[in-house]
Write a protein that holds these residues in place. Structure first.
Motif, PDB file in Angstrom:
ATOM      1  N   GLU A   1       0.923  -1.354  -0.089  1.00 21.71           N
ATOM      2  CA  GLU A   1      -0.173   0.020  -0.058  1.00 21.71           C
ATOM      3  C   GLU A   1       0.952   1.210   0.108  1.00 21.71           C
ATOM      4  O   GLU A   1       1.813   1.357   0.735  1.00 21.71           O
ATOM      5  CB  GLU A   1      -1.081   0.012   1.081  1.00 21.71           C
ATOM      6  CG  GLU A   1      -1.836  -1.151   1.356  1.00 21.71           C
ATOM      7  CD  GLU A   1      -0.926  -2.307   2.184  1.00 21.71           C
ATOM      8  OE1 GLU A   1      -0.030  -1.894   2.910  1.00 21.71           O
ATOM      9  OE2 GLU A   1      -1.333  -3.323   2.238  1.00 21.71           O
ATOM     10  N   HIS A   2       0.406   2.114  -0.910  1.00 23.17           N
ATOM     11  CA  HIS A   2       1.385   3.395  -0.991  1.00 23.17           C
ATOM     12  C   HIS A   2       1.017   4.580   0.254  1.00 23.17           C
ATOM     13  O   HIS A   2       1.808   5.603   0.250  1.00 23.17           O
ATOM     14  CB  HIS A   2       1.141   4.043  -2.146  1.00 23.17           C
ATOM     15  CG  HIS A   2       1.791   3.174  -3.305  1.00 23.17           C
ATOM     16  ND1 HIS A   2       2.857   3.318  -3.669  1.00 23.17           N
ATOM     17  CD2 HIS A   2       1.200   2.403  -4.290  1.00 23.17           C
ATOM     18  CE1 HIS A   2       3.401   2.269  -4.608  1.00 23.17           C
ATOM     19  NE2 HIS A   2       2.172   1.859  -5.154  1.00 23.17           N
ATOM     20  N   ASP A   3       0.100   4.276   0.833  1.00 28.22           N
ATOM     21  CA  ASP A   3      -0.422   5.334   1.975  1.00 28.22           C
ATOM     22  C   ASP A   3       0.586   5.093   3.347  1.00 28.22           C
ATOM     23  O   ASP A   3       0.149   5.894   4.312  1.00 28.22           O
ATOM     24  CB  ASP A   3      -1.674   5.530   2.088  1.00 28.22           C
ATOM     25  CG  ASP A   3      -2.510   4.283   2.447  1.00 28.22           C
ATOM     26  OD1 ASP A   3      -1.793   3.165   2.571  1.00 28.22           O
ATOM     27  OD2 ASP A   3      -3.562   4.359   2.898  1.00 28.22           O
ATOM     28  N   ARG A   4       1.505   4.291   3.451  1.00 25.77           N
ATOM     29  CA  ARG A   4       2.158   4.198   4.622  1.00 25.77           C
ATOM     30  C   ARG A   4       3.197   5.019   5.159  1.00 25.77           C
ATOM     31  O   ARG A   4       3.789   5.608   4.291  1.00 25.77           O
ATOM     32  CB  ARG A   4       2.695   2.780   4.716  1.00 25.77           C
ATOM     33  CG  ARG A   4       1.945   1.523   4.421  1.00 25.77           C
ATOM     34  CD  ARG A   4       0.958   1.175   5.483  1.00 25.77           C
ATOM     35  NE  ARG A   4       0.194  -0.147   5.482  1.00 25.77           N
ATOM     36  CZ  ARG A   4       0.356  -0.927   6.264  1.00 25.77           C
ATOM     37  NH1 ARG A   4       1.445  -1.131   6.893  1.00 25.77           N
ATOM     38  NH2 ARG A   4      -0.085  -2.149   5.876  1.00 25.77           N
ATOM     39  N   PRO A   5       3.196   5.434   6.390  1.00 25.22           N
ATOM     40  CA  PRO A   5       4.207   6.401   6.614  1.00 25.22           C
ATOM     41  C   PRO A   5       5.532   5.893   6.640  1.00 25.22           C
ATOM     42  O   PRO A   5       5.684   4.439   6.810  1.00 25.22           O
ATOM     43  CB  PRO A   5       3.777   6.624   8.264  1.00 25.22           C
ATOM     44  CG  PRO A   5       3.014   5.609   8.573  1.00 25.22           C
ATOM     45  CD  PRO A   5       2.259   5.109   7.367  1.00 25.22           C
ATOM     46  N   TRP A   6       6.637   6.451   6.307  1.00 25.67           N
ATOM     47  CA  TRP A   6       7.852   6.058   6.244  1.00 25.67           C
ATOM     48  C   TRP A   6       8.897   6.517   7.669  1.00 25.67           C
ATOM     49  O   TRP A   6       8.418   7.608   8.271  1.00 25.67           O
ATOM     50  CB  TRP A   6       8.606   6.647   5.073  1.00 25.67           C
ATOM     51  CG  TRP A   6       8.478   6.104   4.041  1.00 25.67           C
ATOM     52  CD1 TRP A   6       7.278   6.409   3.124  1.00 25.67           C
ATOM     53  CD2 TRP A   6       9.024   5.159   3.049  1.00 25.67           C
ATOM     54  NE1 TRP A   6       7.015   5.551   2.004  1.00 25.67           N
ATOM     55  CE2 TRP A   6       8.113   4.950   1.745  1.00 25.67           C
ATOM     56  CE3 TRP A   6      10.244   4.385   3.294  1.00 25.67           C
ATOM     57  CZ2 TRP A   6       8.624   4.055   0.923  1.00 25.67           C
ATOM     58  CZ3 TRP A   6      10.686   3.743   2.019  1.00 25.67           C
ATOM     59  CH2 TRP A   6       9.848   3.508   1.113  1.00 25.67           C
TER      60      TRP A   6
ATOM     61  N   LEU B   1       4.456  -2.192  13.567  1.00 23.52           N
ATOM     62  CA  LEU B   1       3.959  -0.916  13.488  1.00 23.52           C
ATOM     63  C   LEU B   1       3.299  -0.292  12.153  1.00 23.52           C
ATOM     64  O   LEU B   1       2.779   0.745  11.995  1.00 23.52           O
ATOM     65  CB  LEU B   1       4.960   0.128  13.953  1.00 23.52           C
ATOM     66  CG  LEU B   1       5.538  -0.138  15.485  1.00 23.52           C
ATOM     67  CD1 LEU B   1       6.557   0.858  15.755  1.00 23.52           C
ATOM     68  CD2 LEU B   1       4.486  -0.111  16.600  1.00 23.52           C
ATOM     69  N   GLY B   2       3.597  -1.152  11.088  1.00 24.70           N
ATOM     70  CA  GLY B   2       3.009  -0.931   9.781  1.00 24.70           C
ATOM     71  C   GLY B   2       3.941   0.167   8.982  1.00 24.70           C
ATOM     72  O   GLY B   2       3.393   0.929   8.146  1.00 24.70           O
TER      73      GLY B   2
ATOM     74  N   TRP C   1      12.619  10.875  -3.069  1.00 21.43           N
ATOM     75  CA  TRP C   1      12.179   9.725  -3.491  1.00 21.43           C
ATOM     76  C   TRP C   1      11.058   9.100  -2.856  1.00 21.43           C
ATOM     77  O   TRP C   1       9.990   8.513  -3.499  1.00 21.43           O
ATOM     78  CB  TRP C   1      13.378   8.652  -3.586  1.00 21.43           C
ATOM     79  CG  TRP C   1      13.105   7.403  -4.089  1.00 21.43           C
ATOM     80  CD1 TRP C   1      12.764   6.981  -5.624  1.00 21.43           C
ATOM     81  CD2 TRP C   1      13.090   6.189  -3.592  1.00 21.43           C
ATOM     82  NE1 TRP C   1      12.699   5.663  -5.644  1.00 21.43           N
ATOM     83  CE2 TRP C   1      12.459   5.198  -4.492  1.00 21.43           C
ATOM     84  CE3 TRP C   1      12.906   5.707  -2.355  1.00 21.43           C
ATOM     85  CZ2 TRP C   1      12.199   3.674  -4.061  1.00 21.43           C
ATOM     86  CZ3 TRP C   1      12.500   4.697  -1.715  1.00 21.43           C
ATOM     87  CH2 TRP C   1      12.155   3.403  -2.912  1.00 21.43           C
ATOM     88  N   ILE C   2      11.204   8.846  -1.338  1.00 18.56           N
ATOM     89  CA  ILE C   2      10.134   8.343  -0.586  1.00 18.56           C
ATOM     90  C   ILE C   2       8.702   9.066  -0.681  1.00 18.56           C
ATOM     91  O   ILE C   2       7.625   8.581  -0.775  1.00 18.56           O
ATOM     92  CB  ILE C   2      10.355   8.057   0.655  1.00 18.56           C
ATOM     93  CG1 ILE C   2      10.738   9.318   1.633  1.00 18.56           C
ATOM     94  CG2 ILE C   2      11.502   7.188   0.747  1.00 18.56           C
ATOM     95  CD1 ILE C   2      10.930   8.934   3.050  1.00 18.56           C
ATOM     96  N   ARG C   3       8.964  10.574  -0.852  1.00 19.25           N
ATOM     97  CA  ARG C   3       7.635  11.240  -1.185  1.00 19.25           C
ATOM     98  C   ARG C   3       7.007  10.871  -2.642  1.00 19.25           C
ATOM     99  O   ARG C   3       5.799  10.781  -2.829  1.00 19.25           O
ATOM    100  CB  ARG C   3       8.096  12.980  -1.089  1.00 19.25           C
ATOM    101  CG  ARG C   3       8.263  13.317   0.347  1.00 19.25           C
ATOM    102  CD  ARG C   3       8.732  14.753   0.475  1.00 19.25           C
ATOM    103  NE  ARG C   3       8.639  15.140   1.956  1.00 19.25           N
ATOM    104  CZ  ARG C   3       9.637  16.034   2.105  1.00 19.25           C
ATOM    105  NH1 ARG C   3      10.375  16.789   1.215  1.00 19.25           N
ATOM    106  NH2 ARG C   3       9.612  16.294   3.674  1.00 19.25           N
ATOM    107  N   GLU C   4       7.874  10.721  -3.392  1.00 22.30           N
ATOM    108  CA  GLU C   4       7.242  10.113  -4.881  1.00 22.30           C
ATOM    109  C   GLU C   4       6.684   8.789  -4.591  1.00 22.30           C
ATOM    110  O   GLU C   4       5.689   8.406  -5.475  1.00 22.30           O
ATOM    111  CB  GLU C   4       8.389   9.891  -5.755  1.00 22.30           C
ATOM    112  CG  GLU C   4       8.707  11.355  -6.131  1.00 22.30           C
ATOM    113  CD  GLU C   4       7.865  12.181  -7.039  1.00 22.30           C
ATOM    114  OE1 GLU C   4       7.033  11.559  -7.640  1.00 22.30           O
ATOM    115  OE2 GLU C   4       7.730  13.374  -6.596  1.00 22.30           O
ATOM    116  N   GLN C   5       6.997   8.112  -3.625  1.00 17.69           N
ATOM    117  CA  GLN C   5       6.580   6.694  -3.326  1.00 17.69           C
ATOM    118  C   GLN C   5       5.400   6.874  -2.384  1.00 17.69           C
ATOM    119  O   GLN C   5       4.447   5.778  -2.137  1.00 17.69           O
ATOM    120  CB  GLN C   5       7.336   5.776  -2.588  1.00 17.69           C
ATOM    121  CG  GLN C   5       8.740   5.578  -3.354  1.00 17.69           C
ATOM    122  CD  GLN C   5       8.728   5.118  -4.463  1.00 17.69           C
ATOM    123  OE1 GLN C   5       8.186   4.242  -4.776  1.00 17.69           O
ATOM    124  NE2 GLN C   5       9.407   6.299  -5.555  1.00 17.69           N
TER     125      GLN C   5
END
Length: 197
Positions: A108-113, A141-142, A191-195
């Motif tokens: 899923e793309h809406d997970r926090p990093w 923690l997902g 990059w992670i913002r693009e994800q």
């Protein structure tokens, strides 16, 4: 301090000669202060850090092992400024030119990093992901996890040491190491913002 530096640098003979160390450090620090002052970086340290280009398509390779993850890598593109003390030496660390990170992400793309930064002497998947409980952060923690490999560590190391050149290569290496880390991390954050972060 000297004992700690000896331990961190693998008891390099360089540290056994304080007069040689003192001359080398004084010379590089003096040249560095003059160089940074001439460019206004001592008064405005933020201006020392250039804006890095976007990280568009890093290499990603699946790694199956004790802690399954993706190995992300890309050409860092960081270079010290022309004429900056230690520039030639820093650019001579060929393995350090390629940045690396260990990634654990959900479909899923809406997970926090969360971004993990390892300590001195680390830089391997087992030490970084295992030592910082990445599996717990990811599974329980997902979170999506990105564990960045600091300059001169892990696959970026020079010789057999893990980061020792930050202390034995010359005093400017500490500055270049931190500046390159900020450069690489800003690219990775983009990059992670693009994800979807």
């Amino acid at each position: 301090d000297e004992g700690l530096l000896r331990a961190m640098s693998g008891s390099s003979g360089f540290w056994a000669h304080p007069s040689r160390l003192d001359r080398s450090v004084r010379n590089e620090v003096s040249r560095g202060i003059a160089f940074y002052d001439d460019r206004g970086w001592l008064d405005d340290p933020v201006s020392y850090h250039r804006e890095p280009p976007a990280l568009l398509e890093p290499a990603l390779r699946r790694v199956w092992g004790v802690i399954p993850h993706q190995h992300l890598s890309f050409d860092s593109g960081y270079t010290p400024a022309l004429g900056e003390p230690g520039r030639r030496r820093w650019l001579g660390y060929r393995e350090n030119r390629r940045a690396h990170a260990w990634v654990m992400r959900h479909a899923e793309h809406d997970r926090p990093w969360i971004i993990l930064l390892h300590g001195y002497g680390m830089g391997t998947p087992l030490a970084d992901l295992g030592g910082m409980r990445a599996r717990y952060l990811h599974s329980r923690l997902g979170l999506n996890v990105l564990s960045y490999v600091m300059p001169l560590h892990g696959p970026r190391r020079v010789g057999s040491g893990y980061g020792s050149e930050l202390f034995t290569g010359g005093v400017a290496n500490l500055i270049h190491g931190e500046a390159q880390a900020m450069w690489d991390l800003r690219r990775l954050i983009g990059w992670i913002r693009e994800q979807g972060a």
